[in-house]
Design a protein around this motif. Structure first.
Motif, short mmCIF file in Angstrom:
data_model
loop_
_atom_site.label_atom_id
_atom_site.label_comp_id
_atom_site.label_asym_id
_atom_site.label_seq_id
_atom_site.Cartn_x
_atom_site.Cartn_y
_atom_site.Cartn_z
N HIS A 262 -22.30 -37.98 4.70
CA HIS A 262 -22.44 -38.35 6.11
C HIS A 262 -23.51 -37.46 6.77
CE1 HIS A 262 -21.33 -39.30 10.26
NE2 HIS A 262 -20.47 -40.21 9.81
N PRO A 263 -24.40 -38.04 7.57
CA PRO A 263 -25.46 -37.23 8.20
C PRO A 263 -24.93 -36.17 9.15
CG PRO A 263 -25.44 -39.48 9.06
CD PRO A 263 -24.55 -39.48 7.88
N ASN A 264 -23.73 -36.37 9.70
CA ASN A 264 -23.18 -35.38 10.64
C ASN A 264 -22.67 -34.11 9.96
OD1 ASN A 264 -23.75 -37.05 12.75
ND2 ASN A 264 -21.64 -37.57 13.25
N LEU A 265 -22.71 -34.06 8.63
CA LEU A 265 -22.29 -32.86 7.91
C LEU A 265 -23.39 -31.80 7.90
CD1 LEU A 265 -20.37 -34.41 4.88
CD2 LEU A 265 -19.39 -33.14 6.80
N GLY A 266 -24.56 -32.15 8.44
CA GLY A 266 -25.61 -31.16 8.60
C GLY A 266 -26.75 -31.25 7.62
N PHE A 267 -26.88 -32.38 6.92
CA PHE A 267 -27.91 -32.49 5.88
C PHE A 267 -28.95 -33.57 6.16
CE2 PHE A 267 -24.06 -30.94 3.61
CZ PHE A 267 -24.54 -29.67 3.29
N LEU A 268 -28.95 -34.14 7.35
CA LEU A 268 -29.99 -35.10 7.69
C LEU A 268 -31.34 -34.40 7.66
CD1 LEU A 268 -30.65 -38.00 8.72
CD2 LEU A 268 -30.42 -37.10 11.05
N GLY A 269 -32.36 -35.09 7.19
CA GLY A 269 -33.69 -34.48 7.14
C GLY A 269 -34.09 -33.92 8.50
N TRP A 270 -34.63 -32.71 8.51
CA TRP A 270 -35.00 -32.06 9.77
C TRP A 270 -36.10 -32.85 10.46
CZ3 TRP A 270 -32.58 -28.73 12.66
CH2 TRP A 270 -33.26 -28.07 13.68
N GLY A 271 -35.85 -33.26 11.68
CA GLY A 271 -36.83 -34.06 12.42
C GLY A 271 -36.63 -35.55 12.24
N CYS A 272 -35.75 -35.96 11.31
CA CYS A 272 -35.47 -37.39 11.12
C CYS A 272 -34.58 -37.89 12.25
CB CYS A 272 -34.78 -37.62 9.77
SG CYS A 272 -35.81 -37.25 8.34
N ARG A 273 -34.79 -39.12 12.67
CA ARG A 273 -34.03 -39.69 13.78
C ARG A 273 -32.65 -40.15 13.30
NH1 ARG A 273 -37.21 -44.15 16.92
NH2 ARG A 273 -36.74 -45.24 14.97
N ALA A 274 -31.63 -39.84 14.08
CA ALA A 274 -30.27 -40.23 13.72
C ALA A 274 -30.13 -41.75 13.66
CB ALA A 274 -29.28 -39.65 14.73
N GLU A 275 -30.87 -42.47 14.52
CA GLU A 275 -30.75 -43.93 14.53
C GLU A 275 -31.34 -44.58 13.27
OE1 GLU A 275 -34.00 -43.00 17.71
OE2 GLU A 275 -32.23 -42.03 16.82
N ASP A 276 -32.12 -43.82 12.51
CA ASP A 276 -32.67 -44.35 11.26
C ASP A 276 -31.81 -44.01 10.05
OD1 ASP A 276 -34.87 -45.46 12.55
OD2 ASP A 276 -36.01 -43.60 12.44
N ALA A 277 -30.65 -43.40 10.28
CA ALA A 277 -29.70 -43.11 9.21
C ALA A 277 -28.70 -44.27 9.14
CB ALA A 277 -28.97 -41.80 9.47
N LEU A 278 -28.79 -45.07 8.09
CA LEU A 278 -27.97 -46.27 7.97
C LEU A 278 -26.68 -45.95 7.24
CD1 LEU A 278 -30.73 -48.88 7.02
CD2 LEU A 278 -29.97 -48.14 9.29
N GLN A 279 -25.55 -46.42 7.81
CA GLN A 279 -24.24 -46.19 7.22
C GLN A 279 -23.27 -47.23 7.73
OE1 GLN A 279 -22.70 -42.37 8.68
NE2 GLN A 279 -24.13 -42.46 10.38
N VAL A 280 -22.10 -47.29 7.12
CA VAL A 280 -21.04 -48.19 7.57
C VAL A 280 -19.79 -47.37 7.84
CG1 VAL A 280 -21.93 -50.24 6.39
CG2 VAL A 280 -20.41 -48.67 5.17
N ASP A 281 -19.02 -47.84 8.82
CA ASP A 281 -17.77 -47.17 9.15
C ASP A 281 -16.67 -47.65 8.21
OD1 ASP A 281 -18.79 -45.68 11.27
OD2 ASP A 281 -18.50 -47.32 12.70
#
Length: 320
Positions: A262-281
């Motif tokens: 999950h991107p909220n665990l702190g590993f999303l690419g630095w500077g990458c936009r959260a809205e471009d992280a695709l996932q399903v609930d």
């Protein structure tokens, strides 16, 4: 490798605030391209040779002391680095260790995806430096480097695709990957497939043979050259993997695909936009911090539910 690829962002901020500071990065030689453009020294870590054992870490610490290192920021915090830290501490050298937030991440796994974003790994790196007494702001996103492309002059719109990872929970399934390459090849001037050898190479070369504007990068460029190609791409489609962090180092927009992690665990690419992280609930995700846990259903529905068509629609928003 992804952890190492996030480190240059923190070092960029540290070195900008303290331009006279001499920084030595202890890492494997193959990771040096990540630090291109930074004025840092290197202490080569040879994990398959003289630094393989804990005793080898003491040898590495002895070499660091010979170089005059007077403080250590341990941004890895594993058994090997702890042995290095102990040796340095016993010789009166200050050591600050990263606080990874392992307990927070464990609680997040039990939250069925409903948790506040945890501190980013890049910020945790910065905090480690701050515990040594340095004062500086978190880094801004990277800027686009002025690098030549090893595959010739860019013409048209270029898109990269990195469907692979070390774990199945972070690897886009093959059937969906084939469909996505088909859609990309029909829409964009060039499509580059990032990956390694073995089955990854087999897949990439099969796509290259099927579509004239698709290029399998493995074997055509070296590691540094892959980053140079990535710097010229208009968008990269990546998993929660090294490729996402490489793209963030060269300021290439990323559409990322998240399955077991999950991107909220702190590993999303630095500077990458959260809205471009695709996932399903799904109530079962995230099921793993690093994606190593097998799917309890066996079908990796967290990944198959993210369709190629949805990915292409997001890419269109980015490149537009």
């Amino acid at each position: 490798m992804g952890d190492v690829a996030m480190l240059p962002h923190a070092l960029r901020a540290l070195c900008a605030a303290y331009p006279e500071l001499r920084v030595t990065v202890a890492t494997q030689a193959m990771f040096k391209p990540f630090f291109r453009g930074l004025q840092v020294d290197f202490l080569d870590v040879k994990l398959k040779d003289e630094h393989h054992s804990l005793l080898g870490m003491w040898r590495l610490a002895r070499e660091a002391r010979r170089r005059g290192v007077d403080a250590v920021a341990d941004v890895h915090d594993v058994l090997r680095s702890s042995a290095f830290d102990l040796s340095m501490s016993l010789h009166g050298i200050r050591v600050a260790r990263i606080q990874k937030g392992r307990r927070e991440k464990h609680h997040a796994l039990a939250s069925e995806g409903h948790f506040e974003p945890l501190k980013h790994s890049v910020v945790r790196y910065c905090d480690t430096f701050r515990r040594l007494g340095f004062v500086f702001d978190d880094p801004m996103p990277a800027v686009k480097p002025d690098w030549a492309c090893p595959l010739g002059e860019k013409q048209g719109c270029w898109v990269g695709f990195a469907p692979f990872s070390a774990h199945a929970g972070k690897t886009y399934p093959e059937a969906e990957s084939r469909r996505l390459v088909e859609l990309l090849a029909a829409r964009y001037d060039r499509v580059f497939i990032h990956g390694g050898g073995g089955q990854e190479q087999v897949f990439a070369e099969a796509m290259e043979q099927q579509y004239s504007n698709v290029t399998a990068l493995f074997g055509k460029v070296r590691f540094a050259g892959e980053m140079e190609v990535m710097a010229h791409e208009d968008c990269l489609i990546s998993m929660d993997s090294l490729a996402m962090h490489m793209a963030s180092l060269v300021a290439t927009p990323v559409v990322s695909i998240w399955g077991a992690t999950h991107p909220n665990l702190g590993f999303l690419g630095w500077g990458c936009r959260a809205e471009d992280a695709l996932q399903v609930d799904l109530p079962c995700r995230p099921c793993s911090v690093f994606g190593a846990k097998p799917c309890k259903f066996g079908d990796y529905r967290c990944l198959t539910a993210i369709t190629p068509e949805r990915i292409v629609a997001q890419i269109e928003k980015v490149v537009r």
